[in-house]
Scaffold this active site. Structure first.
Site, PDB file in Angstrom:
ATOM      1  N   SER A   1      -0.718  11.042  28.173  1.00 55.85           N
ATOM      2  CA  SER A   1      -2.079  11.420  28.525  1.00 55.85           C
ATOM      3  C   SER A   1      -1.966  12.364  29.718  1.00 55.85           C
ATOM      4  CB  SER A   1      -2.872  10.173  28.898  1.00 55.85           C
ATOM      5  OG  SER A   1      -4.120  10.534  29.448  1.00 55.85           O
TER       6      SER A   1
ATOM      7  N   LYS B   1      -2.241  14.064  24.598  1.00 56.48           N
ATOM      8  CA  LYS B   1      -3.672  13.821  24.809  1.00 56.48           C
ATOM      9  C   LYS B   1      -4.060  14.549  26.081  1.00 56.48           C
ATOM     10  CE  LYS B   1      -6.043   9.766  26.766  1.00 56.48           C
ATOM     11  NZ  LYS B   1      -6.237   8.307  26.589  1.00 56.48           N
TER      12      LYS B   1
ATOM     13  N   LYS C   1      -7.014  15.244  28.929  1.00 60.56           N
ATOM     14  CA  LYS C   1      -8.281  14.846  29.509  1.00 60.56           C
ATOM     15  C   LYS C   1      -9.166  16.073  29.573  1.00 60.56           C
ATOM     16  CE  LYS C   1      -7.457  10.546  30.733  1.00 60.56           C
ATOM     17  NZ  LYS C   1      -8.287   9.444  30.217  1.00 60.56           N
TER      18      LYS C   1
ATOM     19  N   ASP D   1      -9.607  13.442  25.437  1.00 59.14           N
ATOM     20  CA  ASP D   1     -10.314  12.259  25.947  1.00 59.14           C
ATOM     21  C   ASP D   1     -11.388  12.719  26.930  1.00 59.14           C
ATOM     22  OD1 ASP D   1     -11.162   9.823  26.906  1.00 59.14           O
ATOM     23  OD2 ASP D   1      -9.183   9.109  27.531  1.00 59.14           O
TER      24      ASP D   1
ATOM     25  N   GLU E   1     -11.552  11.158  21.894  1.00 59.02           N
ATOM     26  CA  GLU E   1     -11.716   9.829  22.490  1.00 59.02           C
ATOM     27  C   GLU E   1     -12.904   9.790  23.447  1.00 59.02           C
ATOM     28  OE1 GLU E   1      -8.059   8.480  24.285  1.00 59.02           O
ATOM     29  OE2 GLU E   1      -9.022   6.833  25.364  1.00 59.02           O
TER      30      GLU E   1
ATOM     31  N   ASP F   1     -12.958   4.074  23.428  1.00 53.16           N
ATOM     32  CA  ASP F   1     -12.171   3.415  24.479  1.00 53.16           C
ATOM     33  C   ASP F   1     -13.154   2.564  25.293  1.00 53.16           C
ATOM     34  OD1 ASP F   1     -10.884   2.810  26.900  1.00 53.16           O
ATOM     35  OD2 ASP F   1     -10.074   4.786  27.262  1.00 53.16           O
TER      36      ASP F   1
ATOM     37  N   LYS G   1      -6.931  -1.256  24.725  1.00 50.82           N
ATOM     38  CA  LYS G   1      -6.155  -1.501  25.946  1.00 50.82           C
ATOM     39  C   LYS G   1      -6.269  -2.980  26.235  1.00 50.82           C
ATOM     40  CE  LYS G   1      -7.380   2.939  28.060  1.00 50.82           C
ATOM     41  NZ  LYS G   1      -8.258   3.594  29.038  1.00 50.82           N
TER      42      LYS G   1
ATOM     43  N   GLY H   1      -3.669   3.228  27.888  1.00 48.30           N
ATOM     44  CA  GLY H   1      -3.080   2.720  29.128  1.00 48.30           C
ATOM     45  C   GLY H   1      -4.041   2.868  30.287  1.00 48.30           C
TER      46      GLY H   1
HETATM   47  O1  OSB Z   1      -9.308   6.834  29.443  1.00 53.33           O
HETATM   48  O2  OSB Z   1      -7.421   6.416  28.623  1.00 53.33           O
HETATM   49  C1  OSB Z   1      -8.133   6.558  29.599  1.00 53.33           C
HETATM   50  C2  OSB Z   1      -6.057   6.264  32.802  1.00 53.33           C
HETATM   51  C3  OSB Z   1      -6.962   5.632  33.629  1.00 53.33           C
HETATM   52  C4  OSB Z   1      -8.216   5.356  33.144  1.00 53.33           C
HETATM   53  C5  OSB Z   1      -8.573   5.694  31.851  1.00 53.33           C
HETATM   54  C6  OSB Z   1      -7.668   6.313  31.013  1.00 53.33           C
HETATM   55  C7  OSB Z   1      -6.394   6.625  31.520  1.00 53.33           C
HETATM   56  C8  OSB Z   1      -5.375   7.345  30.768  1.00 53.33           C
HETATM   57  C9  OSB Z   1      -3.942   7.135  31.204  1.00 53.33           C
HETATM   58  O3  OSB Z   1      -5.621   8.149  29.906  1.00 53.33           O
HETATM   59  C10 OSB Z   1      -3.071   6.634  30.144  1.00 53.33           C
HETATM   60  C11 OSB Z   1      -1.835   5.973  30.710  1.00 53.33           C
HETATM   61  O4  OSB Z   1      -1.931   4.855  31.246  1.00 53.33           O
HETATM   62  O5  OSB Z   1      -0.744   6.552  30.591  1.00 53.33           O
HETATM   63 MG    MG Z   2      -9.639   6.906  27.372  1.00 51.51          MG
END
Ligand code: OSB
Ligand code: MG
Length: 375
Positions: free
Chosen positions: A143, A169, A171, A196, A221, A246, A270, A298
């Site tokens: 991510s 992925k 953001k 995401d 996402e 999510d 998660k 995660g």
């Molecule tokens: O939305 O998936 C998410 C990290 C913190 C809060 C929300 C998210 C995330 C990530 C990180 O996308 C994924 C990871 O832990 O490697």
């Molecule tokens: Mg997410």
């Protein structure tokens, strides 16, 4: 998951707030995570068997309302007192004990996962096998947090592709979405790519969402509000890209309703967000029955939380790569040593009983900022 086993008594529960300095900040549409805080539970049975669990909430209420501070409070004041002194036969038994506590899924996960570790040790079987997992290694992706410049964004993606990560992925946030996806497609072609939105969009942004729909993304996402499966259903009807939820899914019941109204075609499970491994497995089973594929997201967990993510990802309906960035880009020192290893885009699933990784209690001690013992 309700075979009968030897009963065990919960003797004490130690709850810790741990702060880990981060090497690189992680930026999403809701803000930047600069220093990682997490909640750990350390559970000891009357027979002296121990387990560690992690509830990886964020330090602020911009992802979900629960934060590390409120998780600490809920766990030490309300949740742990309902469990200490009680006799269990299986980790899933704990859900009934604190069923009256609404929410606080991250706090519950710290406790519930600790029970899986000690139960796995008592049973002499890996957590993965106890859950019904089959895979011995799992595919992972990264991510990518939002970088200050497109150049840096593309550089990190390039590194991960070279390292063999199975999917990327990114953001996104309004103003940093179609442009970044377009740049990635231009530079890297037909890679497995998803985005995401972390709830930064609404149906008013339909033009942007439809533009993203043209890039053959594996999924989009959580573009819309965390509490809004209705608008996600409206969106899913108008785009061909699968919507993945999510933030909207905190339980198997949430998943059932979202699937029923067509709000998503994929679910990111998660363990932290849904209250642990028992609920993760329940969502997994429901999704398998409904033909909805899942994957493990995660929360920038330390290696302790990641170990549970890895175990649950071995279940058969986890059909998309898990979010599993290399731990050493976040933390100078992980709480497990050695940390999990990503090799050619895969992580080995431990086959031995217990966490499957060595916990470094000295480091836990070093980074602990608050501790409450309930016994
Ligand atoms: O939305 O998936 C998410 C990290 C913190 C809060 C929300 C998210 C995330 C990530 C990180 O996308 C994924 C990871 O832990 O490697
Ligand atoms: Mg997410």
């Amino acid at each position: 998951m309700s075979n009968s086993h030897k009963p065990f008594v919960i003797q004490s529960i130690e709850v810790r707030l741990v702060g880990l300095p981060m090497i690189h900040p992680f930026t999403t549409s809701f803000g930047t995570i600069k220093d990682k805080a997490t909640v750990l539970a350390h559970v000891t049975t009357a027979d002296g068997v121990e387990g560690w669990g992690e509830g990886s909430a964020l330090p602020f209420p911009f992802y979900k309302p629960e934060t590390t501070d409120t998780a600490m409070l809920a766990l030490s004041r309300y949740i742990a007192p309902l469990v200490v002194g009680k006799t269990l036969q299986h980790p899933s038994d704990v859900l009934g004990l604190y069923a009256g506590v609404k929410g606080y899924t991250f706090a519950k996960t710290a406790l519930e996962t600790a029970l899986w570790m000690l139960y796995s040790e008592m049973e002499g079987a890996s957590i993965s096998s106890l859950l019904g997992g089959e895979a011995t290694s799992i595919p992972v992706g990264e991510s990518i947090g939002i970088h200050p410049t497109m150049k840096e964004e593309l550089e990190e993606i390039s590194i991960r592709i070279d390292e063999g990560y199975r999917r990327i992925k990114v953001k996104i946030k309004p103003g940093f979405d179609v442009n970044v996806v377009s740049a990635i497609r231009e530079k890297f072609g037909d890679i497995d790519l998803m985005v995401d939105g972390n709830s930064a969009y609404s149906l008013k942004d339909m033009n942007t969402l439809k533009a993203l729909d043209e890039f053959n993304l594996t999924m989009i996402e959580q573009p819309l509000a965390d509490d809004d499966i209705i608008d996600h259903a409206t969106l899913q009807k108008q785009i061909k890209t699968p919507v993945c939820l999510d933030e909207s899914i905190l339980s198997a019941e949430d998943a059932r309703k979202a699937i029923e109204i067509g709000a998503c075609k994929i679910i990111n499970i998660k363990p932290g967000r849904v209250g642990g491994l028992t609920e993760s497995k329940k969502i997994h089973d429901l999704c398998a029955e409904k033909g909805v594929g899942v994957w493990c997201g995660g929360m920038l967990e330390t290696g302790i939380g990641r170990a549970y993510n890895i175990a649950v990802s071995s279940l058969p309906n986890y059909i998309y790569p898990a979010d599993m960035s290399p731990n050493n880009i976040f933390y100078e020192e992980d709480l497990i040593n050695p940390t999990y290893e990503v090799k050619n885009g895969y992580v080995q699933v431990p086959g031995q009983p217990g966490l499957g990784f060595s916990i470094v209690t000295k480091r836990i001690e070093k980074y602990t900022v608050d501790k409450v013992v309930i016994s």
